[in-house]
Scaffold this motif. Sequence first.
Motif, mmCIF file in Angstrom:
data_model
loop_
_atom_site.group_PDB
_atom_site.id
_atom_site.type_symbol
_atom_site.label_atom_id
_atom_site.label_comp_id
_atom_site.label_asym_id
_atom_site.label_seq_id
_atom_site.Cartn_x
_atom_site.Cartn_y
_atom_site.Cartn_z
ATOM 1 N N TYR A 140 0.824 -1.215 0.000
ATOM 2 C CA TYR A 140 0.000 0.000 0.000
ATOM 3 C C TYR A 140 0.855 1.262 0.000
ATOM 4 C CZ TYR A 140 -3.892 3.079 1.198
ATOM 5 O OH TYR A 140 -4.832 4.084 1.192
ATOM 6 N N ASP A 141 1.872 1.300 0.855
ATOM 7 C CA ASP A 141 2.694 2.505 0.950
ATOM 8 C C ASP A 141 3.467 2.762 -0.334
ATOM 9 O OD1 ASP A 141 1.865 3.183 3.508
ATOM 10 O OD2 ASP A 141 3.421 1.987 4.476
ATOM 11 N N ARG A 142 3.868 1.689 -1.018
ATOM 12 C CA ARG A 142 4.569 1.876 -2.292
ATOM 13 C C ARG A 142 3.644 2.492 -3.328
ATOM 14 N NH1 ARG A 142 6.339 -3.370 -1.240
ATOM 15 N NH2 ARG A 142 5.151 -4.225 -2.995
ATOM 16 N N LEU A 143 2.385 2.104 -3.306
ATOM 17 C CA LEU A 143 1.462 2.646 -4.302
ATOM 18 C C LEU A 143 1.153 4.111 -4.027
ATOM 19 C CD1 LEU A 143 -1.423 0.874 -6.031
ATOM 20 C CD2 LEU A 143 -1.770 3.193 -5.217
ATOM 21 N N VAL A 144 0.877 4.466 -2.763
ATOM 22 C CA VAL A 144 0.548 5.875 -2.488
ATOM 23 C C VAL A 144 1.755 6.774 -2.713
ATOM 24 C CG1 VAL A 144 -1.300 5.260 -0.893
ATOM 25 C CG2 VAL A 144 0.989 5.738 0.012
ATOM 26 N N ALA A 145 2.983 6.201 -2.661
ATOM 27 C CA ALA A 145 4.172 7.003 -2.911
ATOM 28 C C ALA A 145 4.228 7.511 -4.346
ATOM 29 C CB ALA A 145 5.429 6.192 -2.597
ATOM 30 N N VAL A 146 3.437 6.902 -5.235
ATOM 31 C CA VAL A 146 3.374 7.378 -6.615
ATOM 32 C C VAL A 146 2.807 8.788 -6.674
ATOM 33 C CG1 VAL A 146 2.321 6.936 -8.877
ATOM 34 C CG2 VAL A 146 3.202 5.044 -7.517
ATOM 35 N N ASN A 147 1.962 9.137 -5.703
ATOM 36 C CA ASN A 147 1.404 10.485 -5.606
ATOM 37 C C ASN A 147 2.364 11.333 -4.766
ATOM 38 O OD1 ASN A 147 0.014 12.827 -5.089
ATOM 39 N ND2 ASN A 147 -1.764 11.847 -4.181
ATOM 40 N N PRO A 148 3.131 12.231 -5.385
ATOM 41 C CA PRO A 148 4.167 12.957 -4.637
ATOM 42 C C PRO A 148 3.608 13.879 -3.560
ATOM 43 C CG PRO A 148 3.912 13.867 -6.848
ATOM 44 C CD PRO A 148 3.101 12.607 -6.809
ATOM 45 N N GLY A 149 2.333 14.253 -3.652
ATOM 46 C CA GLY A 149 1.758 15.153 -2.661
ATOM 47 C C GLY A 149 0.978 14.469 -1.562
ATOM 48 N N TYR A 150 0.994 13.145 -1.538
ATOM 49 C CA TYR A 150 0.116 12.396 -0.637
ATOM 50 C C TYR A 150 0.328 12.778 0.825
ATOM 51 C CZ TYR A 150 -2.138 8.276 1.450
ATOM 52 O OH TYR A 150 -2.931 7.434 2.190
ATOM 53 N N HIS A 151 1.549 12.711 1.319
ATOM 54 C CA HIS A 151 1.816 12.973 2.733
ATOM 55 C C HIS A 151 1.692 14.455 3.064
ATOM 56 C CE1 HIS A 151 2.980 8.832 3.534
ATOM 57 N NE2 HIS A 151 3.656 8.857 2.403
ATOM 58 N N ALA A 152 2.127 15.318 2.142
ATOM 59 C CA ALA A 152 2.003 16.763 2.381
ATOM 60 C C ALA A 152 0.545 17.176 2.495
ATOM 61 C CB ALA A 152 2.696 17.535 1.258
ATOM 62 N N GLN A 153 -0.321 16.544 1.706
ATOM 63 C CA GLN A 153 -1.730 16.898 1.765
ATOM 64 C C GLN A 153 -2.385 16.419 3.056
ATOM 65 O OE1 GLN A 153 -3.416 15.477 -1.909
ATOM 66 N NE2 GLN A 153 -2.373 17.019 -3.123
ATOM 67 N N LEU A 154 -1.986 15.242 3.537
ATOM 68 C CA LEU A 154 -2.483 14.798 4.842
ATOM 69 C C LEU A 154 -2.059 15.774 5.936
ATOM 70 C CD1 LEU A 154 -1.800 10.953 4.638
ATOM 71 C CD2 LEU A 154 -4.043 12.051 4.806
ATOM 72 N N GLY A 170 -5.113 3.266 8.752
ATOM 73 C CA GLY A 170 -4.359 2.525 7.746
ATOM 74 C C GLY A 170 -2.957 2.186 8.199
ATOM 75 N N THR A 171 -1.978 2.449 7.360
ATOM 76 C CA THR A 171 -0.588 2.128 7.686
ATOM 77 C C THR A 171 0.096 3.218 8.509
ATOM 78 O OG1 THR A 171 0.223 3.080 5.623
ATOM 79 C CG2 THR A 171 -0.328 0.730 5.601
ATOM 80 N N GLY A 172 -0.659 4.211 8.940
ATOM 81 C CA GLY A 172 -0.129 5.220 9.849
ATOM 82 C C GLY A 172 0.238 6.544 9.220
ATOM 83 N N ALA A 173 -0.015 6.739 7.921
ATOM 84 C CA ALA A 173 0.332 8.017 7.287
ATOM 85 C C ALA A 173 -0.488 9.161 7.883
ATOM 86 C CB ALA A 173 0.113 7.935 5.780
ATOM 87 N N SER A 174 -1.777 8.931 8.094
ATOM 88 C CA SER A 174 -2.606 9.986 8.687
ATOM 89 C C SER A 174 -2.226 10.217 10.144
ATOM 90 C CB SER A 174 -4.089 9.625 8.569
ATOM 91 O OG SER A 174 -4.360 8.366 9.171
ATOM 92 N N THR A 175 -1.819 9.157 10.843
ATOM 93 C CA THR A 175 -1.366 9.301 12.227
ATOM 94 C C THR A 175 -0.118 10.172 12.288
ATOM 95 O OG1 THR A 175 -2.141 7.023 12.518
ATOM 96 C CG2 THR A 175 -0.936 8.018 14.347
#
Length: 265
Positions: free
Chosen positions: A36-50, A74-79
Amino acid sequence: MTPAGTPPPAPPAPHHAERLCGEELSAAFDHAARGYDRLVAVNPGYHAQLRRSARRLRLPGAGAKLRLLDLGCGTGASTAALLRAAPLAAITAVDASAGMLARARARGWPPNVRFVHAPVERIAEAADGGRYDAAFAAYLFRNLRDPDAVLAAVRDLLRPGGRLAVHEYTLSGRPSARLVWQLVHRAVVLPLGTLMGDRALYRHLGNSVARFDTVDAFAARMRRAGFDRVRTAPMPGWQTGIVHTVVGRAPGGAEHRRARGGTPG
């Protein structure tokens, strides 16, 4: 049991592959957790937007003496985003997928963060007593059978004046936003999800965006659930008009807000 390092078997194909619910959806996330984390990493703004959505809670004092909920962690990105916004807060992160939670727990966390395995529909049982000052929910509500019931449950867990920030695929209603999302999903998300062996899950996630509320409809849903001072804010970049933060306040709490030194939000 499977040997160490061996991915769990794929969940059985659901009867209605276009839409997963309940245990089917949790099982699909369990299986997808390893990639899952590898796939969301395709979106470069994913963590910055959270992080941007977490900041929109406007939590005072770096979260000191605050109790926060992270719903569908989920895997803790929002945390991690919530912890960045409020490093001194006590954070309870909840998810229904044991596989996703295992990935989350494997990260390094300070002692003020704890994880709970429970469906968000039973959040009142999973919470550790008392009320919370704020809640954060990222990419959650469009996957729920009854989002209205969960909104009401979260409202009841918040202190008077406590805030909920929802970070979600809530399209603007403009045809261009829907078209961009469809193109990204069909050209990027679904093919990558298929390569990882999780086509049913990523097909569900793509379709869930199309089925779910527009941003204005979700804001109205929050108001019907009893939240006031509801506001919406877009994301920058290619997800403008596709992903939004919707923030609302549990009713009451003027004295609480003054005591905390916060703003109405």
